[in-house]
Design an enzyme around this catalytic site. Structure first.
Site, short mmCIF file in Angstrom:
data_model
loop_
_atom_site.label_atom_id
_atom_site.label_comp_id
_atom_site.label_asym_id
_atom_site.label_seq_id
_atom_site.Cartn_x
_atom_site.Cartn_y
_atom_site.Cartn_z
N TRP A 10 0.88 -1.27 -0.11
CA TRP A 10 0.19 -0.04 0.16
C TRP A 10 0.93 1.25 0.02
O TRP A 10 0.42 2.31 -0.38
CB TRP A 10 -0.89 -0.12 1.23
CG TRP A 10 -0.34 0.15 2.64
CD1 TRP A 10 0.62 -0.23 2.98
CD2 TRP A 10 -0.67 1.32 3.55
NE1 TRP A 10 0.93 0.16 4.30
CE2 TRP A 10 0.21 1.17 4.61
CE3 TRP A 10 -1.75 2.37 3.41
CZ2 TRP A 10 0.09 2.08 5.76
CZ3 TRP A 10 -1.50 3.26 4.45
CH2 TRP A 10 -0.87 3.22 5.72
N ASP A 11 2.34 1.06 0.11
CA ASP A 11 3.11 2.18 0.26
C ASP A 11 3.03 3.02 -0.89
O ASP A 11 3.18 4.18 -1.01
CB ASP A 11 4.68 1.65 0.37
CG ASP A 11 4.70 0.77 1.69
OD1 ASP A 11 3.79 0.19 2.00
OD2 ASP A 11 6.08 0.80 1.89
N GLU A 57 1.06 -1.37 13.13
CA GLU A 57 1.20 -2.95 13.10
C GLU A 57 1.55 -3.35 14.53
O GLU A 57 2.00 -4.41 14.77
CB GLU A 57 2.17 -3.28 12.09
CG GLU A 57 1.76 -3.20 10.75
CD GLU A 57 2.70 -3.61 9.73
OE1 GLU A 57 3.93 -3.84 10.02
OE2 GLU A 57 2.30 -3.81 8.60
N LYS A 90 3.52 2.24 16.11
CA LYS A 90 4.71 2.21 15.13
C LYS A 90 4.53 3.33 14.13
O LYS A 90 5.74 3.86 13.76
CB LYS A 90 4.46 0.68 14.50
CG LYS A 90 5.52 0.67 13.44
CD LYS A 90 5.23 -0.75 12.67
CE LYS A 90 6.47 -1.06 11.79
NZ LYS A 90 6.10 -2.27 10.95
N GLN A 91 3.54 3.66 13.45
CA GLN A 91 3.34 4.92 12.60
C GLN A 91 2.25 5.35 12.65
O GLN A 91 1.09 4.97 13.13
CB GLN A 91 3.76 4.02 11.06
CG GLN A 91 2.78 3.26 10.67
CD GLN A 91 3.28 2.17 9.80
OE1 GLN A 91 3.72 1.23 9.82
NE2 GLN A 91 3.06 2.62 8.36
C1 BGC Z 1 5.09 -0.80 7.43
C2 BGC Z 1 3.73 -0.99 6.32
C3 BGC Z 1 4.68 -0.94 5.24
C4 BGC Z 1 5.58 -2.17 5.27
C5 BGC Z 1 6.58 -1.85 3.69
C6 BGC Z 1 5.96 -2.07 7.38
O1 BGC Z 1 6.88 -1.90 8.28
O2 BGC Z 1 4.38 -1.26 8.76
O3 BGC Z 1 3.09 -0.06 6.66
O4 BGC Z 1 3.58 -1.26 4.03
O5 BGC Z 1 6.66 -1.85 6.02
O6 BGC Z 1 7.08 -0.66 3.59
#
Ligand code: BGC
Length: 767
Positions: A357-358, A485, A597-598
């Site tokens: 989804w990035d 996550e 985390k984000q």
């Molecule tokens: C992130 C995800 C991302 C993936 C690939 C993970 O660490 O939490 O949001 O899609 O990395 O970049």
């Protein structure tokens, strides 16, 4: 965090060889050209810790997955980007001893990635056991003008002795992936040939049947060379090389040039691949190394002209930003709609080179603002995968389309239940990108022709995935993982619910506008997709009665049900040695904690600036940012943009530096595996959407700039609705030069202004 590189606006410079950081520097010094790429590993080989990697866009292998406890619905394989034929290799011996920087004594090691020219240079002096000194200089580039071509140049000069030099430039198909699940070799030899003129090797991937032909010609160039022809060849099953043995006097220089061409069956018929590759090699040889470089330089200059951002007054910020733009341009050119943007680009094996989804959530604005036609290709990529996304939803017993969390060809290849089955918010970003493109460009053609089909299937998915709670009279989305996550299997993740409800709303609005604007297309869609009034009414109902967790006493959105039952604590109260949490804490402890985390709630707030009042945004930022550890590279850029929007300028700058120099300074201690490409696009967005405050509101372009105090000026270019705009911002003034397109009405610092065609306008703050 490490700081190895000298500050420079256009170059990444390493002085002195950092053996202990070899994997890290290999990642940083990666090169690519959209078609192929490689890590910064050494031509001569290296017996120390290294992750050699040469990659071809779109060439992958479905590696059988390894899981402890199989769950229904798991994919059978994980598509992996493959380490492909090594074409960089040149074995080197000096007086019989192999060159190997893991073992040799050297001085004056210097490495430079020239971002402007797209060329990597490495030089050093080898110190022999008896005081013999020999200077080496290697350069390489991957042509941006001819995507199948790369050139390597090697200069060797014995400084104080007569040297016996043996050189073996080669191709080696005997390469492996370090992340192979069952230590399998993914390639088989198909054919090979070596003649005095050229050597070529065709390898075929097992299972996927991709063919790759790599060919090269090498020659000793320059005046002072003893013999220009190789003396013998060396051929084993997967290896083809030429030998040159030379006696070189002190002060004399040997210059070896290797021209390489690599073509795949993705672009040419497999049977013709060797012939096509050799033809391209002959053409490249006729052009010759220096002219190939000149062509490449011109193509690089063109790329920089459209995508450069100039920051005056802050060399570190400038260097990092250019490095990020460089890597984005190196990885994805947008020419091929079958390709996408892997989180590591061509710089490592991690994440398999697949699409996440990035792309839609983080990379999209970079392409949308600089090359809208490329952004459209990215949308089209998902349209091509729609049938697979429907199969994926059906596999989980759901209606509509569920796009994979990770994919190479439209099939899901991730198999952690909490992500594969639960991180369904990815569907939201795919819908959002369709909206983003249409809203920014004003071009409704994609939406009408393709996007609407995607939206309808996404809406059907949400309809079947929500559950109705009669006690509350609300629709809920249970058992999900949000963007954060560090929480799994939660109920009613606010962000997921927002994206689901918004997708239904946008789909309904899009159907309505097609009905009025283009009744014929509406009829076509109706008979193809067979949506009913009842179905549309249901979407409306879900949109209106979806449940959003809310903390009334604080007036903030609750990240998910029960988030407020956690022990809330700011990151600043953690001991430094606990960070990053993912390296120091058990998974269970992370899940129980409040640490984020984000961007999660903030991701939703970032997507929809018009939906939330500045006070609401500020309250949520103040609540969530202190608990965010930013352990995904995708996090700081989003927080930085939101911080800019609410006037938290210092915070915006602090977060900007963290995102911009994430790889160069190895912030999260994980660049060894490869750079964080998708977050690099976020850095770009932090400048354009954050500091410059570029936004489209109700069809009008807005700029609301603020520069960090140490920046003197910020200049960049972008395209808006057929107009090419060049912007220069300082602390008191915005100058906009309109290079093409019709006159434009826009809003700068909250005031209506005008720019006319082929002219430059200056707007001052307060006037
Ligand atoms: C992130 C995800 C991302 C993936 C690939 C993970 O660490 O939490 O949001 O899609 O990395 O970049």
């Amino acid at each position: 965090m490490i700081q190895l590189f000298k500050s420079d606006e256009w170059r990444i410079i390493e002085e002195g060889f950092n053996r202990q950081n070899n994997r890290f520097t290999e990642s940083i010094f990666s090169l690519g050209n959209g078609h192929m790429g490689l890590r910064g590993f050494f031509e001569e080989g290296y017996s120390g810790d290294s992750l050699p990697g040469t990659y071809m866009a779109g060439i992958y292998y479905p590696d059988k997955t390894r899981v402890g406890w199989w769950k229904n619905g798991y994919p059978e394989f994980f598509a992996k980007v493959l380490n492909a034929t090594n074409w960089i290799g040149v074995k080197i011996r000096i007086n019989g001893e192999p060159l190997d920087l893991a073992k040799n004594q050297i001085r004056d090691f210097y490495r430079e990635l020239d971002l402007k020219q797209g060329r990597l240079l490495r030089s050093f002096v080898l110190m022999g056991p008896g005081g013999q000194e020999t200077r080496f200089e290697f350069t390489r580039f991957l042509s941006m003008a001819r995507e199948q071509v790369a050139v390597i140049n090697l200069r060797i000069k014995p400084l104080n002795h007569e040297a016996e030099i043996s050189l073996t430039p080669y191709l080696d198909g005997g390469v492996v992936n370090q992340d192979a699940n069952y230590d399998e070799v993914f390639w088989e030899v198909k054919a090979k040939e070596i003649s005095p003129a050229a050597a070529w090797l065709t390898m075929e991937t097992k299972k996927t049947g991709f063919w790759l032909t790599t060919a090269f010609a090498s020659q000793l160039v320059g005046e002072e060379v003893v013999s220009k022809r190789p003396e013998e060849t060396s051929v084993t099953e997967k290896f083809l090389g030429y030998h040159y043995s030379l006696k070189v006097a002190a002060g004399q220089e040997v210059n070896l040039e290797k021209i390489v061409v690599a073509c795949t069956s993705r672009d040419f018929e497999a049977e013709e691949l060797a012939a096509v590759t050799l033809k391209k090699l002959t053409e490249a040889q006729q052009q010759g190394g220096p002219r190939l470089f000149a062509e490449h330089q011109q193509a690089m200059a063109k790329l920089w002209e459209s995508s450069d951002i100039i920051i005056s007054g802050d060399v570190e910020a400038q260097q990092a930003l250019r490095y990020n733009i460089f890597q984005l341009n190196q990885t994805y050119s947008g020419r091929d709609p079958r390709l996408n943007i892997g989180p590591k680009g061509f710089t490592g094996e991690k994440y398999g080179g697949s699409t996440y989804w990035d792309t839609e959530a983080f990379c999209f604005p970079f392409y949308l603002y600089t090359k809208p036609e490329v952004a459209k290709n990215l949308l089209y990529y998902r349209y091509l995968h729609l049938e697979r996304a429907k199969e994926n939803a059906a596999k989980l017993g759901l209606k509509g389309a569920l796009y994979p969390m990770v994919t190479m060809d439209g099939q899901e290849c991730h198999n952690e239940w909490e992500i594969t089955f639960e991180e369904i918010h990815r569907n939201g970003a795919i819908a959002y990108a369709i909206y983003n493109y249409t809203n920014y460009t004003g071009d409704t053609s994609y939406l009408k022709e393709y996007g609407i089909e995607v939206l309808v299937e996404l809406s059907r998915f949400w309809e079947s995935r929500v559950s109705y709670n009669p006690r509350k009279g609300k629709y809920m989305i249970l058992g999900v993982t949000g963007p954060n996550e560090y929480e799994n299997n939660v109920n009613n993740n606010w962000y997921t619910n927002l994206m689901a409800a918004w997708t239904l709303e946008y789909t309904l609005a899009s159907i309505k506008s097609i009905t009025t604007d283009d009744p014929q297309r509406y009829q076509e869609l109706q008979s193809k997709l067979k949506f009913t009034e009842k179905e549309l009414a249901k979407w409306q109902d879900i949109n209106q009665r979806i449940y959003y967790p809310y903390v009334s006493e604080l007036e903030v959105f609750e990240q998910q049900d029960l988030f407020m039952d956690k022990e809330l604590q700011p990151v600043t109260e953690l001991a430094a040695e606990d960070l990053p949490l993912n390296k120091h804490w058990s998974w269970d402890r992370i899940l129980r904690s409040c640490f984020i985390k984000q961007a999660d709630v903030l991701q939703g707030i970032y997507f929809f600036p018009e939906r939330f009042s500045p006070k609401e945004v500020t309250r949520n930022f103040d609540f969530y940012e202190p608990m965010t550890v930013h352990e995904s590279s995708l996090s700081p850029s989003i927080y930085s943009i939101v911080a800019s929007r609410i006037g938290y300028h210092e915070k915006a700058y602090e977060l900007y530096l963290r995102t911009a120099r994430l790889d160069l300074d190895n912030y999260n201690d994980d660049t060894d595996d490869g750079i964080h490409l998708t977050s690099m696009a976020g850095t770009w967005a932090a400048i354009v959407q954050g500091f410059a405050g570029v936004l489209v509101r109700e069809e009008t372009l807005h700029l609301d700039p603020y520069l960090p105090p140490n920046w003197k000026e910020l200049c960049f270019q972008f395209v808006f609705r057929g107009r090419h705009l060049k912007v220069a911002i300082n602390h008191d003034e915005v100058a906009i030069e309109q290079l093409s397109g019709a006159a434009l009405e826009l809003v700068v610092w909250n005031k209506k202004r005008q720019v006319s065609t082929a002219s430059k306008a200056h707007f001052t703050r307060g006037n």
